[in-house]
Design a protein around this motif. Sequence first.
Motif, short mmCIF file in Angstrom:
data_model
loop_
_atom_site.label_atom_id
_atom_site.label_comp_id
_atom_site.label_asym_id
_atom_site.label_seq_id
_atom_site.Cartn_x
_atom_site.Cartn_y
_atom_site.Cartn_z
N GLN A 105 0.83 -1.20 0.00
CA GLN A 105 0.00 0.00 0.00
C GLN A 105 0.87 1.26 0.00
O GLN A 105 0.62 2.21 -0.73
CB GLN A 105 -0.91 0.03 1.22
CG GLN A 105 -1.99 -1.02 1.23
CD GLN A 105 -2.68 -1.10 2.58
OE1 GLN A 105 -2.04 -1.01 3.64
NE2 GLN A 105 -4.00 -1.27 2.56
N SER A 106 1.89 1.23 0.83
CA SER A 106 2.77 2.38 0.94
C SER A 106 3.52 2.63 -0.36
O SER A 106 3.69 3.78 -0.78
CB SER A 106 3.77 2.17 2.09
OG SER A 106 4.56 3.31 2.23
N THR A 107 3.97 1.57 -1.00
CA THR A 107 4.68 1.71 -2.28
C THR A 107 3.75 2.34 -3.32
O THR A 107 4.15 3.24 -4.05
CB THR A 107 5.20 0.34 -2.76
OG1 THR A 107 6.11 -0.16 -1.77
CG2 THR A 107 5.90 0.45 -4.10
N GLN A 108 2.51 1.87 -3.37
CA GLN A 108 1.54 2.44 -4.32
C GLN A 108 1.31 3.92 -4.02
O GLN A 108 1.27 4.76 -4.92
CB GLN A 108 0.22 1.67 -4.26
CG GLN A 108 0.31 0.29 -4.82
CD GLN A 108 -0.94 -0.53 -4.54
OE1 GLN A 108 -1.72 -0.24 -3.63
NE2 GLN A 108 -1.12 -1.59 -5.33
N ARG A 109 1.17 4.26 -2.74
CA ARG A 109 0.96 5.66 -2.35
C ARG A 109 2.17 6.52 -2.69
O ARG A 109 2.03 7.66 -3.09
CB ARG A 109 0.64 5.73 -0.85
CG ARG A 109 -0.76 5.25 -0.52
CD ARG A 109 -1.02 5.09 0.97
NE ARG A 109 -0.42 6.07 1.84
CZ ARG A 109 -0.90 7.30 2.07
NH1 ARG A 109 -2.00 7.68 1.50
NH2 ARG A 109 -0.27 8.12 2.89
N PHE A 110 3.36 5.96 -2.53
CA PHE A 110 4.57 6.71 -2.85
C PHE A 110 4.58 7.12 -4.32
O PHE A 110 4.82 8.28 -4.65
CB PHE A 110 5.83 5.90 -2.53
CG PHE A 110 7.09 6.55 -3.01
CD1 PHE A 110 7.65 7.61 -2.31
CD2 PHE A 110 7.72 6.14 -4.17
CE1 PHE A 110 8.80 8.24 -2.74
CE2 PHE A 110 8.88 6.75 -4.62
CZ PHE A 110 9.42 7.81 -3.90
N TYR A 111 4.30 6.18 -5.22
CA TYR A 111 4.35 6.49 -6.64
C TYR A 111 3.23 7.44 -7.06
O TYR A 111 3.41 8.28 -7.95
CB TYR A 111 4.37 5.21 -7.48
CG TYR A 111 5.72 4.54 -7.36
CD1 TYR A 111 6.87 5.16 -7.86
CD2 TYR A 111 5.87 3.34 -6.69
CE1 TYR A 111 8.13 4.58 -7.71
CE2 TYR A 111 7.12 2.75 -6.55
CZ TYR A 111 8.24 3.37 -7.05
OH TYR A 111 9.48 2.81 -6.90
N LYS A 112 2.10 7.36 -6.38
CA LYS A 112 1.02 8.31 -6.63
C LYS A 112 1.45 9.72 -6.19
O LYS A 112 1.18 10.70 -6.87
CB LYS A 112 -0.22 7.85 -5.86
CG LYS A 112 -1.48 8.56 -6.24
CD LYS A 112 -2.66 7.90 -5.56
CE LYS A 112 -3.96 8.43 -6.10
NZ LYS A 112 -5.11 7.79 -5.49
N THR A 113 2.11 9.79 -5.06
CA THR A 113 2.61 11.07 -4.56
C THR A 113 3.67 11.64 -5.48
O THR A 113 3.68 12.84 -5.78
CB THR A 113 3.19 10.89 -3.13
OG1 THR A 113 2.17 10.35 -2.31
CG2 THR A 113 3.67 12.21 -2.56
N GLU A 114 4.57 10.80 -5.93
CA GLU A 114 5.61 11.25 -6.85
C GLU A 114 4.99 11.85 -8.12
O GLU A 114 5.46 12.87 -8.62
CB GLU A 114 6.53 10.08 -7.24
CG GLU A 114 7.44 9.64 -6.12
CD GLU A 114 8.57 10.61 -5.85
OE1 GLU A 114 9.49 10.72 -6.68
OE2 GLU A 114 8.53 11.26 -4.80
N ALA A 115 3.94 11.24 -8.61
CA ALA A 115 3.25 11.76 -9.80
C ALA A 115 2.64 13.13 -9.51
O ALA A 115 2.69 14.03 -10.35
CB ALA A 115 2.18 10.78 -10.27
#
Length: 178
Positions: free
Chosen positions: A146-156
Amino acid sequence: TQKIIEVCNKRQIAYYLYDADIESKAFVLSHKKEIAQIFGLNRDVTDDELKQYCYRAIFENSDPEHSYRNYVWNGLKQELLEKREKFASLQLADGQKGVFIINAPLLLSSGWYALCDTIAEVKTDSDVRFERFVARDMGLGYDKKQSTQRFYKTEAAYTEEKTVDRTQFRTIIYKINN
């Protein structure tokens, strides 16, 4: 921010530090009932439960999250402007300068960049940002996936912030990896 404060102290420049993370936590707790209602929670919520809703709201785009961001950013902006006005009205010693510092990780998303004359951006490598993000998220109860998915969403989202027209102010960029 710490380096800017050190320079202010060394050169005897009066300053006020507005730390958006600290101020937003206080704002959320003082407006807990209103914020819970934005999320459709018509019951008492714990501080930890509310914190999870709020963190999710920063990175999601549904109506409640959008309403939450607007509510908090507008409320904080009003407080920020009041504090800046109070600081500007201080009687400084003859010839002394003053600096109002806004430490806001979401400066561009919130639109507060328009309040600034100069912006100092701190950039870190993606792997360092990832480690920090995952550590914080796991402390909030998210698992690694979940955290990894949230990280990449934040990066975008931060990539989208780079489209802000910065010709109206001077930008200083720092590269820091620790």
